[in-house]
Design a protein around this motif. Structure first.
Motif, mmCIF file in Angstrom:
data_model
loop_
_atom_site.group_PDB
_atom_site.id
_atom_site.type_symbol
_atom_site.label_atom_id
_atom_site.label_comp_id
_atom_site.label_asym_id
_atom_site.label_seq_id
_atom_site.Cartn_x
_atom_site.Cartn_y
_atom_site.Cartn_z
ATOM 1 N N HIS A 265 -2.791 5.239 4.161
ATOM 2 C CA HIS A 265 -4.030 4.467 4.282
ATOM 3 C C HIS A 265 -3.868 3.347 5.315
ATOM 4 O O HIS A 265 -4.826 2.986 5.989
ATOM 5 C CB HIS A 265 -4.425 3.869 2.928
ATOM 6 C CG HIS A 265 -4.827 4.898 1.919
ATOM 7 N ND1 HIS A 265 -5.408 4.570 0.713
ATOM 8 C CD2 HIS A 265 -4.733 6.239 1.929
ATOM 9 C CE1 HIS A 265 -5.652 5.667 0.025
ATOM 10 N NE2 HIS A 265 -5.242 6.704 0.741
ATOM 11 N N ALA A 266 -2.642 2.780 5.415
ATOM 12 C CA ALA A 266 -2.405 1.722 6.412
ATOM 13 C C ALA A 266 -2.477 2.315 7.819
ATOM 14 O O ALA A 266 -3.010 1.680 8.729
ATOM 15 C CB ALA A 266 -1.055 1.068 6.176
ATOM 16 N N GLU B 69 1.480 -6.120 7.738
ATOM 17 C CA GLU B 69 2.459 -5.777 8.770
ATOM 18 C C GLU B 69 2.306 -4.304 9.170
ATOM 19 O O GLU B 69 2.398 -3.957 10.354
ATOM 20 C CB GLU B 69 3.859 -6.067 8.213
ATOM 21 C CG GLU B 69 4.933 -6.221 9.259
ATOM 22 C CD GLU B 69 5.709 -4.947 9.462
ATOM 23 O OE1 GLU B 69 5.708 -4.115 8.528
ATOM 24 O OE2 GLU B 69 6.285 -4.765 10.537
ATOM 25 N N ARG B 70 2.025 -3.426 8.184
ATOM 26 C CA ARG B 70 1.818 -2.003 8.492
ATOM 27 C C ARG B 70 0.571 -1.810 9.352
ATOM 28 O O ARG B 70 0.542 -0.975 10.258
ATOM 29 C CB ARG B 70 1.691 -1.178 7.202
ATOM 30 C CG ARG B 70 2.936 -1.186 6.348
ATOM 31 C CD ARG B 70 4.122 -0.639 7.118
ATOM 32 N NE ARG B 70 5.354 -0.714 6.360
ATOM 33 C CZ ARG B 70 6.091 0.335 6.028
ATOM 34 N NH1 ARG B 70 5.745 1.549 6.414
ATOM 35 N NH2 ARG B 70 7.196 0.178 5.337
ATOM 36 N N LEU B 71 -0.475 -2.583 9.072
ATOM 37 C CA LEU B 71 -1.692 -2.495 9.883
ATOM 38 C C LEU B 71 -1.403 -2.987 11.305
ATOM 39 O O LEU B 71 -1.815 -2.370 12.287
ATOM 40 C CB LEU B 71 -2.807 -3.345 9.261
ATOM 41 C CG LEU B 71 -3.328 -2.902 7.883
ATOM 42 C CD1 LEU B 71 -4.163 -4.003 7.254
ATOM 43 C CD2 LEU B 71 -4.160 -1.621 8.013
ATOM 44 N N ALA B 72 -0.670 -4.118 11.396
ATOM 45 C CA ALA B 72 -0.368 -4.708 12.703
ATOM 46 C C ALA B 72 0.416 -3.729 13.579
ATOM 47 O O ALA B 72 0.197 -3.651 14.791
ATOM 48 C CB ALA B 72 0.414 -6.007 12.519
ATOM 49 N N ARG B 73 1.308 -2.953 12.956
ATOM 50 C CA ARG B 73 2.103 -1.993 13.735
ATOM 51 C C ARG B 73 1.207 -0.989 14.454
ATOM 52 O O ARG B 73 1.491 -0.578 15.569
ATOM 53 C CB ARG B 73 3.027 -1.207 12.801
ATOM 54 C CG ARG B 73 4.258 -1.963 12.372
ATOM 55 C CD ARG B 73 5.182 -0.984 11.682
ATOM 56 N NE ARG B 73 6.064 -1.634 10.740
ATOM 57 C CZ ARG B 73 6.893 -0.972 9.942
ATOM 58 N NH1 ARG B 73 6.931 0.351 9.968
ATOM 59 N NH2 ARG B 73 7.675 -1.615 9.111
ATOM 60 N N ARG B 74 0.119 -0.573 13.788
ATOM 61 C CA ARG B 74 -0.781 0.412 14.413
ATOM 62 C C ARG B 74 -1.550 -0.207 15.583
ATOM 63 O O ARG B 74 -1.784 0.453 16.592
ATOM 64 C CB ARG B 74 -1.775 0.984 13.378
ATOM 65 C CG ARG B 74 -1.123 1.603 12.182
ATOM 66 C CD ARG B 74 -0.137 2.692 12.549
ATOM 67 N NE ARG B 74 -0.770 3.929 12.977
ATOM 68 C CZ ARG B 74 -0.109 5.081 13.140
ATOM 69 N NH1 ARG B 74 1.192 5.140 12.902
ATOM 70 N NH2 ARG B 74 -0.743 6.159 13.539
ATOM 71 N N GLY C 279 -5.381 1.008 10.050
ATOM 72 C CA GLY C 279 -4.858 0.309 11.232
ATOM 73 C C GLY C 279 -5.374 0.943 12.521
ATOM 74 O O GLY C 279 -5.741 0.240 13.462
ATOM 75 N N ASP C 280 -5.428 2.272 12.554
ATOM 76 C CA ASP C 280 -5.926 2.957 13.748
ATOM 77 C C ASP C 280 -7.426 2.690 13.955
ATOM 78 O O ASP C 280 -7.880 2.485 15.086
ATOM 79 C CB ASP C 280 -5.685 4.471 13.642
ATOM 80 C CG ASP C 280 -4.206 4.821 13.813
ATOM 81 O OD1 ASP C 280 -3.425 3.934 14.213
ATOM 82 O OD2 ASP C 280 -3.834 5.972 13.524
#
Ligand SMILES: [Zn+2]
Ligand SMILES: [Zn+2]
Length: 234
Positions: free
Chosen positions: A101-102, A143-148, A106-107
Motif C-alpha cells: 500500500h505504501a 519513510e516508505r512513502l518518501a522513498r517512492r 507513494g507512487d
C-alpha cells in the motif's frame, strides 16, 4: 475447450498477474490498482496551496482563511481527501504492515507532485516515529512513502535528519486544541539546513499540528523553504 482456456487464463492471472488491491480485478504491471478503482479514488483537486486543506466554492481561491493571514507551509500538496478507500489503505499499511500500500500510495502521490509542477526539494524529510513506535511497527510508513517520491524526484530521503524525541500520544486520540501541545518540542533536527529547500512527507494530515511541529524544527535549523506532501488530508 473454452472452459479449459478460461480456467488456464484464470490460473495464469492468479499466478502471474498483478491484482487490484481494492477489487482484485486484473491490474497493470505498473501498479496494483485497476483503472476503474483509480478513477474512483477521492482525488483532492481543489485545496489550499499552503496547507492542502480542501477548499469549497470558488475555483479561483487558492488559500484557506488561515493561510491567507500566515501561510503554514511554502507549498503543500495532498493527493486525496482522507475518505474511503484511502483510510482503509493507510490503516492496513500501518497496522497490518501491508507495504504494497505504501508503494501504491507513494507512487500516486509522486505523480500528483510532478503533475502539480512543484520544484523538487533538495531532500525529502519523512515525519519520524518515536524509536519505541518504530520498534513496535518495524517500519515508518512516511519513510516508505518518501522513498517512492524520491525515485521520481531523484532526491535523497533524509531519514535520520529529524528525530522524534518525545513519545507523544497518537494525535487521532486527542481533540484539535490539545494536538499542538502534544507535539510541541517532540522533534529535533540534527544538523544545519541553512538556505535549503526541504519537503516533509506524511501519510495523513488532519489538524496539521504534527507536520507544523516538524516544519518549525526544520526552519529553526535554517531551512529557507519547507513544503509538505501527504497522501490523505482530512
Ligand atoms: Zn479495482
Ligand atoms: Zn491553508
Amino acid at each position: 475447450m473454452p472452459f479449459i482456456y478460461r480456467w488456464l487464463t484464470s490460473v495464469q492471472t492468479q499466478l502471474l498477474g498483478p491484482r487490484c488491491v481494492l477489487c482484485r480485478a486484473p491490474a497493470s504491471l505498473a501498479r496494483e490498482l485497476c483503472g476503474d478503482c483509480e478513477q474512483e479514488l477521492p482525488w483532492l483537486t481543489h485545496a489550499c496551496v499552503h496547507c492542502a486543506l480542501p477548499l469549497t466554492g470558488t475555483v479561483g481561491i487558492t488559500r484557506c482563511h488561515r493561510c491567507a493571514r500566515q501561510p503554514r507551509f511554502d507549498r503543500a500538496l495532498a493527493a486525496f481527501a482522507y475518505d474511503q478507500p484511502i483510510r482503509w489503505l493507510i490503516t492496513r499499511l500501518k497496522f497490518d504492515g501491508r507495504l504494497a500500500h505504501a508503494r501504491l500510495l507513494g507512487d500516486l502521490l509522486a505523480e500528483r507532485v510532478v503533475h502539480a509542477g512543484l520544484d523538487a526539494p533538495e531532500m525529502l524529510v519523512p515525519v519520524p516515529l518515536h524509536p519505541s513506535g518504530y520498534r513496535r511497527r518495524g517500519f515508518n510508513q512516511s519513510e516508505r512513502l518518501a522513498r517512492r517520491i524520491a525515485r521520481v524526484q531523484r532526491r535523497p530521503v533524509a531519514s535520520g535528519l529529524v528525530e522524534r524525541v518525545r513519545d507523544t500520544v497518537a494525535q487521532s486520540t486527542l481533540s484539535a486544541d490539545r494536538r499542538a501541545a502534544n507535539v510541541r518540542r517532540a522533534f529535533v533536527c540534527h544538523g544545519s539546513l541553512a538556505g535549503r529547500h526541504v519537503a516533509i512527507v506524511d501519510d495523513v494530515v488532519t489538524t496539521g499540528q504534527t507536520a507544523l511541529a516538524v516544519a518549525r524544527c526544520l526552519r529553526t535549523a535554517g531551512a529557507a523553504r519547507v513544503d509538505l506532501y501527504c497522501v490523505g488530508r482530512a
